[in-house]
Enzyme design. Structure first.
Site, PDB file in Angstrom:
ATOM      1  N   GLU A   1       0.830  -1.205   0.000  1.00 45.02           N
ATOM      2  CA  GLU A   1       0.000   0.000   0.000  1.00 45.02           C
ATOM      3  C   GLU A   1       0.863   1.251   0.000  1.00 45.02           C
ATOM      4  O   GLU A   1       2.020   1.225   0.390  1.00 45.02           O
ATOM      5  CB  GLU A   1      -0.946   0.019   1.213  1.00 45.02           C
ATOM      6  CG  GLU A   1      -0.342  -0.403   2.535  1.00 45.02           C
ATOM      7  CD  GLU A   1       0.754   0.495   3.051  1.00 45.02           C
ATOM      8  OE1 GLU A   1       0.630   1.730   2.914  1.00 45.02           O
ATOM      9  OE2 GLU A   1       1.744  -0.021   3.603  1.00 45.02           O
TER      10      GLU A   1
ATOM     11  N   GLY B   1       6.406  -0.288   4.369  1.00 46.16           N
ATOM     12  CA  GLY B   1       5.191  -0.485   3.579  1.00 46.16           C
ATOM     13  C   GLY B   1       5.545  -0.783   2.142  1.00 46.16           C
ATOM     14  O   GLY B   1       6.600  -1.341   1.842  1.00 46.16           O
ATOM     15  N   GLU B   2       4.665  -0.452   1.228  1.00 47.07           N
ATOM     16  CA  GLU B   2       4.840  -0.649  -0.214  1.00 47.07           C
ATOM     17  C   GLU B   2       4.809  -2.122  -0.633  1.00 47.07           C
ATOM     18  O   GLU B   2       4.867  -2.430  -1.814  1.00 47.07           O
ATOM     19  CB  GLU B   2       6.162  -0.031  -0.715  1.00 47.07           C
ATOM     20  CG  GLU B   2       6.318   1.437  -0.484  1.00 47.07           C
ATOM     21  CD  GLU B   2       7.603   2.001  -1.085  1.00 47.07           C
ATOM     22  OE1 GLU B   2       8.361   1.229  -1.715  1.00 47.07           O
ATOM     23  OE2 GLU B   2       7.858   3.206  -0.911  1.00 47.07           O
ATOM     24  N   GLY B   3       4.772  -3.043   0.331  1.00 46.48           N
ATOM     25  CA  GLY B   3       4.916  -4.460   0.017  1.00 46.48           C
ATOM     26  C   GLY B   3       6.335  -4.949   0.185  1.00 46.48           C
ATOM     27  O   GLY B   3       6.659  -6.077  -0.191  1.00 46.48           O
TER      28      GLY B   3
END
Length: 355
Positions: free
Chosen positions: A167, A310-312
């Site tokens: 995300e 985050g970001e994966g």
């Protein structure tokens, strides 16, 4: 699923190594087999990361260091292959899909699910300020969930074997904290972290905003998980909820990233209790809600590295470890092959080697 898991575990026990010596990696391999309903090695060659991108009206309360314009910049960097998770994904062999599900930007042109562009699945240009009003309408929330389910179905049709969640949304630790407090009945001080490095004054302000939101929502005495999500969530959170629900429908293994995607998985598990059977926890985030959400679902995380990007990023970091474990499961000789007495779960000593 339980019988296939048991059979896969038995196969692991026959491999010429100490029983359970790969720990959680063995558990995850067996879980992959159970999802596929096949004791044979699960294919991991084609893997995807979906980064859900959205903005939050609560940013107007001063709960972040930066403004919503950063969401757009980072989302476009995913498409340009120049963000942190892109370089990590290169190493892990993961295709990155950046999806605008609710950024405060005009619509992007690309509608089809491809890499190298921001994909337009926009519902609205950011949520409402959840401190004072529902973040989304129920219709918008359901639409976001449906988008997440559709993305998983599309990826499966494209031949992907496993999907990771990610995300991007400035301010999204605030709705994550609100949802964790509501779903786990935890006090504000336990669910609130500093996000992207808030100073003491910003941290104090963030806690007060979360308290306001929780008080507002609790006054409605609402128990339905989807209604709570609409009240205190965000478009990327609801989209990830849909991805977890879609993973169950499509029998697709799905990797939880950090705190925000863990909270989304928690919400999804309250809608469909089967979600933890298909979800894999990658790491324990430095944001406090992550560990609480994973614990509530009974999902131990493989990595404990103080990550909170985050970001994966944590989700893709798990994949090389799964590759290693699957290689052992697929290729290593058995005790029988090597004419060695197998280890016994009873712990009784046996002959080390046959003549």
């Amino acid at each position: 699923m339980h019988e296939i898991y048991r059979q896969a575990k038995k196969r692991f026990d026959q491999i010429a190594k100490p029983i359970d010596s790969l720990g959680m990696l063995e558990d995850m391999v067996c879980k992959l087999c159970a999802i596929a309903q096949d004791v044979e090695p699960y294919p991991l060659s084609k893997r995807a990361l979906v980064v859900m991108c959205a903005d939050h009206g609560v940013v107007s309360e001063g709960v972040t260091q930066t403004g919503c314009d950063v969401t757009r910049i980072v989302a476009e960097n995913f498409a340009k292959h120049s963000s942190c998770v892109n370089y990590m994904s290169d190493v892990a062999g993961v295709d990155v899909f950046a999806v605008d599900i609710g950024m405060n930007t005009p619509h992007y042109k690309q509608k089809t699910l491809v890499t190298g562009a921001v994909i337009d699945r926009k519902i609205a240009e950011g949520t409402n300020n959840l401190a004072d009003t529902p973040a989304m309408t129920m219709e918008q929330c359901k639409q976001a969930i449906a988008i997440g389910e559709t993305l998983v179905r599309e990826l499966k049709e494209m031949g992907y074997h496993i999907v990771a969640t990610g995300e991007m949304g400035i301010g999204n630790t605030t709705p994550s904290s609100v949802l964790a407090a509501l779903f786990l009945d935890l006090p504000v001080e336990k669910v609130t972290g500093r996000g992207a490095g808030l100073d003491d004054e910003g941290f104090r302000r963030k806690r007060l905003v979360i308290e306001r939101a929780i008080k507002r929502i609790k006054e409605k005495n609402e128990q339905d998980p989807m209604k709570l999500l609409a009240e205190g969530g965000g478009y990327e959170l609801a989209g990830m909820v849909g991805m977890y629900l879609g993973a169950v429908k499509e029998r697709m293994p799905i990797i939880i990233d950090g705190a925000i995607s863990a909270v989304a998985a928690l919400v999804a598990s309250r809608i469909d209790e089967r979600v933890p059977q298909f979800a894999f926890a990658s790491h324990v985030s430095e944001e406090p809600v992550g560990k609480y959400a994973l614990s509530a679902m009974g999902l131990p995380a493989m990595l404990h590295g103080r990550m909170c990007l985050g970001e994966g990023s944590g989700a893709v970091a798990l994949l090389p470890l799964l590759d290693m474990a699957m290689a052992v499961y697929s290729n290593m000789a058995t005790f029988s092959d090597l004419q060695i007495d197998a280890y016994d779960r009873s712990g009784k000593p046996g002959q080390e080697e046959k003549e």
